[in-house]
Write an enzyme that holds these catalytic residues in place. Structure first.
Site, PDB file in Angstrom:
ATOM      1  N   CYS A 119      85.015  44.513  34.190  1.00  0.00           N
ATOM      2  CA  CYS A 119      83.911  45.422  33.860  1.00  0.00           C
ATOM      3  C   CYS A 119      82.560  44.740  34.085  1.00  0.00           C
ATOM      4  O   CYS A 119      82.190  44.495  35.213  1.00  0.00           O
ATOM      5  CB  CYS A 119      84.064  45.930  32.421  1.00  0.00           C
ATOM      6  SG  CYS A 119      83.028  47.382  32.086  1.00  0.00           S
ATOM      7  N   HIS A 139      89.716  47.866  31.825  1.00  0.00           N
ATOM      8  CA  HIS A 139      89.869  46.773  30.866  1.00  0.00           C
ATOM      9  C   HIS A 139      91.341  46.470  30.578  1.00  0.00           C
ATOM     10  O   HIS A 139      91.888  46.983  29.605  1.00  0.00           O
ATOM     11  CB  HIS A 139      89.198  47.158  29.539  1.00  0.00           C
ATOM     12  CG  HIS A 139      87.708  47.106  29.578  1.00  0.00           C
ATOM     13  ND1 HIS A 139      87.000  45.942  29.368  1.00  0.00           N
ATOM     14  CD2 HIS A 139      86.786  48.067  29.789  1.00  0.00           C
ATOM     15  CE1 HIS A 139      85.712  46.194  29.444  1.00  0.00           C
ATOM     16  NE2 HIS A 139      85.540  47.475  29.704  1.00  0.00           N
ATOM     17  N   GLU A 158      92.488  43.839  29.277  1.00  0.00           N
ATOM     18  CA  GLU A 158      92.594  43.093  28.010  1.00  0.00           C
ATOM     19  C   GLU A 158      92.633  44.036  26.804  1.00  0.00           C
ATOM     20  O   GLU A 158      93.013  43.630  25.708  1.00  0.00           O
ATOM     21  CB  GLU A 158      91.454  42.073  27.894  1.00  0.00           C
ATOM     22  CG  GLU A 158      90.119  42.593  27.393  1.00  0.00           C
ATOM     23  CD  GLU A 158      89.369  43.441  28.413  1.00  0.00           C
ATOM     24  OE1 GLU A 158      89.938  43.805  29.456  1.00  0.00           O
ATOM     25  OE2 GLU A 158      88.191  43.771  28.132  1.00  0.00           O
TER      26      GLU A 158
END
Lengths: 234, 91
Positions: free
Chosen positions: A86, A203, A205
């Protein structure tokens, strides 16, 4: 094997990345402050999401001038693995470690949603545990994710199989509705020529535990870890 | 002496940054729409850009001012992948 998660003023996905790498991948991780310049103890770096320097001027533009970025450039030149997520992707583009730029979403909205992306190549250190054509469910949260590049860059990205992820619908089709930000050719993630630097807008994560709605992001971090393990065996 | 200082302090670099014609500008389009809603007609296009004023102090060699401003514009203020820039020096 050691991971570093770089923190700029305004980074806000640093702890998520740290958590995934330490808990799920089970590898040692350090936070690296943006004023640090010694990256010699790391094998892979994550440039996390957030709003470095408040997104002033352009997203990622000011982070490029942080002292750590010269070291990141050298780290990448030596073949170190760098994953930008990002805002991290935006920073890597501004730093010219990846080609192109990320501009305002075509609909001007800050889009926060779970979307689908298609793995376009497993031939990167970041996607070796995935299969080409596989569809991942990942969250996005950005206002400047509209990937643009010139014709020559686009041709090169396609020719060298450097488009790593594309936005798609649930079945993997590239429909207009499946492109959340207007990105050229549905591009959600790309890598550099040496394939050791990758940036993506979604994302992974934030998608490593079923409790959070998806664990599809985990193989990306596992790929990194497995690649490094294989490199160290050699 | 004071006058000289004031004169030098007032030297300014003005930098205009605009999106390249090939890059879509959805903010410009939204602004155009609002302008039209206000009743204005004949608006062919609106493009949004950025404007910077850089005040320069006397430590900079006047001969190097234009080159310095040009570099600041190219390396920091504009992203040449998506933007064009124009520099004006105001004395």
């Amino acid at each position: 094997m050691k991971f570093g998660v770089v923190i700029f003023p305004g980074s806000n996905c640093d702890h998520d990345a740290y958590h995934v790498l330490s808990k799920h991948v089970g590898q040692p991780v350090d936070f690296v402050w943006h004023r640090d310049t010694d990256l010699s103890s790391y094998d892979a770096l994550v440039i996390p999401g957030g709003f470095s320097y408040g997104d002033y001027l352009r997203a990622g533009a000011l982070a490029r001038f942080s002292p750590v970025m010269n070291s990141v450039r050298e780290f990448a030149a030596r073949g170190g693995l760098v994953l930008g997520i990002c805002n991290g992707f935006q920073i890597l583009c501004e730093a010219k470690l990846l080609p192109g730029a990320l501009i305002r979403n075509h609909d001007l909205h800050f889009t926060c949603a779970h979307i689908s992306v298609r793995v376009e190549t497993s031939a990167t250190p970041f996607t070796s545990e995935l299969e080409s054509g596989q569809i991942l469910r990942l969250p996005i949260a950005h206002a400047e994710g509209n990937y643009v590049c010139d014709e020559a860059t686009f041709a090169e990205l396609k020719r060298d199989n450097r488009i790593v992820f594309r936005y798609c619908d649930e079945d993997g089709a590239l429909t207009e509705a499946a492109n959340p930000n207007g990105s050229r050719d549905w591009i959600a993630g790309i890598c550099n020529r040496k394939r050791n630097v990758m940036g993506l807008m979604p994302h992974p994560e934030r998608a490593c535990e079923e409790m959070l709605g998806s664990s599809d992001g985990r193989p990306i971090f596992q790929s990194l870890s497995n690649t490094l393990a294989a490199m160290q065996e050699r | 002496m004071l006058l000289v200082t004031v004169y030098l302090l007032s030297m300014k670099a003005k930098v205009y940054v605009t999106l390249k014609p090939s890059v879509l500008d959805p903010q410009g389009k939204a602004i155009q729409h609002s302008v039209e809603l206000l009743g204005f007609q004949g608006i062919a296009d609106v493009r949004q850009g950025k404007y910077f004023e850089i005040a320069l102090d006397q430590s900079l060699d006047p001969k190097g001012v234009e080159e310095a401003a040009e570099r600041i514009a190219r390396e920091v203020l504009a992203n040449p992948v998506i933007e064009d820039y124009r520099v004006e020096i105001e004395e």
